[in-house]
Design an enzyme around this catalytic site. Structure first.
Site, PDB file in Angstrom:
ATOM      1  CE  LYS A   1      -4.394   0.926   0.345  1.00  0.00           C
ATOM      2  NZ  LYS A   1      -5.552   0.014   0.238  1.00  0.00           N
TER       3      LYS A   1
HETATM    4  N1  LIG Z   1     -10.972   2.301  -4.808  1.00  0.00           N
HETATM    5  C1  LIG Z   1     -10.990   1.110  -4.678  1.00  0.00           C
HETATM    6  O1  LIG Z   1     -10.867   0.310  -5.310  1.00  0.00           O
HETATM    7  C2  LIG Z   1     -10.748   0.486  -3.146  1.00  0.00           C
HETATM    8  C3  LIG Z   1     -11.145   1.273  -2.281  1.00  0.00           C
HETATM    9  N2  LIG Z   1     -11.112   0.464  -0.884  1.00  0.00           N
HETATM   10  C4  LIG Z   1     -11.435   1.367   0.269  1.00  0.00           C
HETATM   11  O2  LIG Z   1     -12.645   2.152   0.184  1.00  0.00           O
HETATM   12  C5  LIG Z   1     -12.744   3.343   0.794  1.00  0.00           C
HETATM   13  C6  LIG Z   1     -13.007   4.530   0.245  1.00  0.00           C
HETATM   14  O3  LIG Z   1     -12.410   4.575  -0.984  1.00  0.00           O
HETATM   15  P1  LIG Z   1     -12.688   5.311  -2.386  1.00  0.00           P
HETATM   16  O4  LIG Z   1     -14.215   5.356  -2.709  1.00  0.00           O
HETATM   17  O5  LIG Z   1     -11.661   4.686  -3.491  1.00  0.00           O
HETATM   18  O6  LIG Z   1     -12.380   6.702  -1.920  1.00  0.00           O
HETATM   19  P2  LIG Z   1     -12.793   8.073  -2.737  1.00  0.00           P
HETATM   20  O7  LIG Z   1     -11.716   9.000  -2.584  1.00  0.00           O
HETATM   21  O8  LIG Z   1     -13.116   7.968  -4.056  1.00  0.00           O
HETATM   22  O9  LIG Z   1     -14.098   8.499  -1.821  1.00  0.00           O
HETATM   23  C7  LIG Z   1     -13.925   8.725  -0.594  1.00  0.00           C
HETATM   24  C8  LIG Z   1     -15.265   9.234   0.086  1.00  0.00           C
HETATM   25  O10 LIG Z   1     -15.247   9.169   1.334  1.00  0.00           O
HETATM   26  C9  LIG Z   1     -15.721  10.345   1.832  1.00  0.00           C
HETATM   27  N3  LIG Z   1     -15.323  10.894   3.030  1.00  0.00           N
HETATM   28  C10 LIG Z   1     -14.025  11.321   3.530  1.00  0.00           C
HETATM   29  N4  LIG Z   1     -13.804  11.521   4.678  1.00  0.00           N
HETATM   30  C11 LIG Z   1     -14.845  11.434   5.313  1.00  0.00           C
HETATM   31  C12 LIG Z   1     -15.426  11.386   6.672  1.00  0.00           C
HETATM   32  N5  LIG Z   1     -14.857  11.911   7.407  1.00  0.00           N
HETATM   33  N6  LIG Z   1     -16.664  11.122   6.689  1.00  0.00           N
HETATM   34  C13 LIG Z   1     -17.539  10.713   5.671  1.00  0.00           C
HETATM   35  N7  LIG Z   1     -17.244  10.683   4.407  1.00  0.00           N
HETATM   36  C14 LIG Z   1     -15.864  10.802   4.112  1.00  0.00           C
HETATM   37  C15 LIG Z   1     -15.347  11.311   0.555  1.00  0.00           C
HETATM   38  O11 LIG Z   1     -16.049  12.429   0.783  1.00  0.00           O
HETATM   39  C16 LIG Z   1     -15.504  10.690  -0.457  1.00  0.00           C
HETATM   40  O12 LIG Z   1     -17.015  10.520  -0.606  1.00  0.00           O
HETATM   41  C17 LIG Z   1     -11.272   3.410   1.380  1.00  0.00           C
HETATM   42  O13 LIG Z   1     -11.118   2.927   2.676  1.00  0.00           O
HETATM   43  C18 LIG Z   1     -10.336   2.545   0.594  1.00  0.00           C
HETATM   44  O14 LIG Z   1      -9.368   2.019   1.290  1.00  0.00           O
HETATM   45  C19 LIG Z   1     -11.377  -0.762  -0.471  1.00  0.00           C
HETATM   46  C20 LIG Z   1     -10.885  -1.475  -1.787  1.00  0.00           C
HETATM   47  C21 LIG Z   1     -10.804  -0.890  -3.130  1.00  0.00           C
HETATM   48  O1  LIG Z   2      -6.655  -2.670  -6.970  1.00  0.00           O
HETATM   49  C1  LIG Z   2      -5.753  -2.830  -6.171  1.00  0.00           C
HETATM   50  O2  LIG Z   2      -4.641  -3.072  -6.637  1.00  0.00           O
HETATM   51  C2  LIG Z   2      -5.941  -2.523  -4.923  1.00  0.00           C
HETATM   52  C3  LIG Z   2      -7.228  -1.878  -4.499  1.00  0.00           C
HETATM   53  C4  LIG Z   2      -6.988  -1.293  -2.923  1.00  0.00           C
HETATM   54  O3  LIG Z   2      -5.953  -0.713  -2.406  1.00  0.00           O
HETATM   55  C5  LIG Z   2      -7.647  -2.036  -1.808  1.00  0.00           C
HETATM   56  O4  LIG Z   2      -8.297  -3.201  -2.046  1.00  0.00           O
HETATM   57  O5  LIG Z   2      -7.543  -1.836  -0.726  1.00  0.00           O
END
Ligand SMILES: NC(=O)C1=CN([C@@H]2O[C@H](COP(=O)(O)OP(=O)(O)OC[C@H]3O[C@@H](n4cnc5c(N)ncnc54)[C@H](O)[C@@H]3O)[C@@H](O)[C@H]2O)C=CC1
Ligand SMILES: O=C(O)CCC(=O)C(=O)O
Length: 411
Positions: free
Chosen positions: A102
């Protein structure tokens, strides 16, 4: 609780259930390599700004290390370390041929212009390009990053190593990204939720959902759940929270968020104190933002019967205990959000094959992996008489331990 302390605690519980050799346990816990770099760049106004970037490469026994890069003000080495470790167990739970890593940069992407973000990403890539690679470590998006960030990494990396689309996943389609990767984590959350509900004789339709976070993962999960007849009664993001007990019109909310850059002010719902989103009345709670949000302060107040961990490590071990006593069923992150890295794997395979799959194939393969993952996790729950989190941890840790031993641990 500190993210690393919490993750290590879960790992150690799993190691105990598996009866792992103590030396192997220690070796699995310590990261393969920790990278910390200084990233200095000129801001648009000509002044210099310095940021600290991390890439923690946790384990590569099962294949190249894999995991996202996060841009967020709260990025710190312990959290990146925990997230890297979770990636090792997650890729093993999904049974894809990767290890875990990560990355993160402590910055507020909302306060940087697009050209500043590009310069920051390029400087970071210059500092780590020798340590990542198609068969070494393959980054992807996480919070605060997306396809454009991956395009800049691909371009900068390729200046040193030649055109290398497979060095990152989650890229734009025009640069070799996979159809379906954008929606993959949210779609995986849908498949995981369906598998769990099915076991309890329920379906998505008619269930009341609350979602914290409306970025890539939260918004896709909301859209797909809405399409399946789930009623999303409250949503929050960094701008605020909204609720509507009759169910939020998600297509209208998506339009509003595109125009207003947040859920705040959505006319199709009442505003809600964002601090109360997790304890809002619902059947199914989906944290899809930050880690550690479900803790001993709020666990007792949670009304949901099921928690689907779309975010990474949203639940502290102390909260796990409280919720377990209340009979709340938690589908853990290392299985529930594995749809993203699974389609990243499909993207990497397509890049190496030089052959693009259609979206239907991507989504069908994802469903196969998510369904198999649930069955495998449940199998470990039965073997070790444990909850779903320990089922997933023992599954992932056992697969990594077996690969480590096979590669010559005894030698
Ligand atoms: N993008 C991916 O493919 C993956 C993401 N994740 C996890 O999912 C979660 C979200 O990631 P993404 O959607 O990619 O990020 P993103 O950056 O696209 O979205 C994050 C969201 O969380 C909101 N946010 C931030 N701080 C906040 C708070 N204090 N209270 C409420 N909402 C808040 C933001 O406004 C935004 O809507 C993270 O924990 C990430 O590690 C897990 C697996 C894969
Ligand atoms: O798509 C990936 O390689 C990793 C996504 C990721 O950071 C996660 O699953 O938390």
């Amino acid at each position: 609780m500190n993210a690393l302390v919490a993750t290590n605690r879960n790992f150690k519980l799993a190691a105990r259930l598996l009866g792992l050799d103590s030396k192997l346990e220690k070796s699995l816990l310590i990261p393969f390599r920790e990278i910390k770099v200084e990233c200095t760049l000129p801001k648009d106004d000509g002044t210099l700004a310095t940021f600290v970037g991390f890439r923690i490469q946790h384990d590569n026994a099962r294949g190249p290390m894999k995991g996202g890069i996060r841009y967020h003000p709260e990025v710190d080495p312990d959290e990146v370390n925990a997230l890297a470790q979770l990636m090792t167990w997650k890729t093993a739970v999904a049974n894809i041929p990767y290890g875990g890593a990560k990355g993160g940069i402590g910055c507020n992407p909302g306060e940087l212009s697009k050209s500043e973000l590009e310069r920051l990403t390029r400087v970071f890539t210059q500092k780590i390009h020798d340590l990542i690679g198609i068969h070494a470590d393959v980054p992807a998006p996480d919070m605060g990053t997306g396809p454009q960030t991956m395009a800049w990494i691909l371009d900068e990396y390729s200046k040193f190593h030649g055109h290398s689309p497979a060095v990152v996943t989650g890229k734009p389609i025009d640069l070799g990204g996979s159809l379906g990767r954008d929606a993959a984590t949210g779609r995986g959350v849908l498949f995981a939720t369906e598998a769990l509900l099915n076991e309890h004789g329920k379906s998505i339709s008619g269930q009341k959902f609350v979602i914290q976070g409306f970025g890539n993962v939260g918004s896709w999960a909301a859209q797909l759940i809405h399409e399946k007849g789930g009623k999303i009664v409250a949503v929050s993001d960094i701008t605020g929270a909204i609720k509507n007990s009759k169910g939020i019109d998600i297509p209208s909310l998506l339009k509003h968020v595109k125009e207003s850059k947040g859920v705040q002010g959505f006319p199709g719902g009442d505003s809600l104190d964002p601090n109360l989103i997790l304890v809002e009345d619902c059947d199914i709670l989906i944290p899809a933002a930050l880690g550690g949000v479900i803790n001993r302060e709020n666990a007792n107040e949670i009304k949901a019967k099921f928690i689907i961990e779309a975010a990474n490590h949203p639940t502290d071990p102390e909260a796990d205990e409280i919720l377990s006593k209340k009979g709340v069923i938690i589908l853990p992150d290392i299985y529930a959000n594995s749809g993203g890295v699974t389609v990243s794997y499909f993207e990497w395979v397509q890049n190496i094959q030089g052959f693009m799959w259609d979206e239907e194939k991507v989504n069908n393969e994802l469903k196969t992996y998510m369904t198999k993952g649930f069955k495998d996790v449940k199998g470990m729950c039965q073997t070790h008489n444990c909850d779903l989190r320990m089922g997933a941890f023992t599954l992932g840790v056992n697969r990594v331990a077996r690969a480590t031993v096979l590669r010559g641990w005894e030698a």
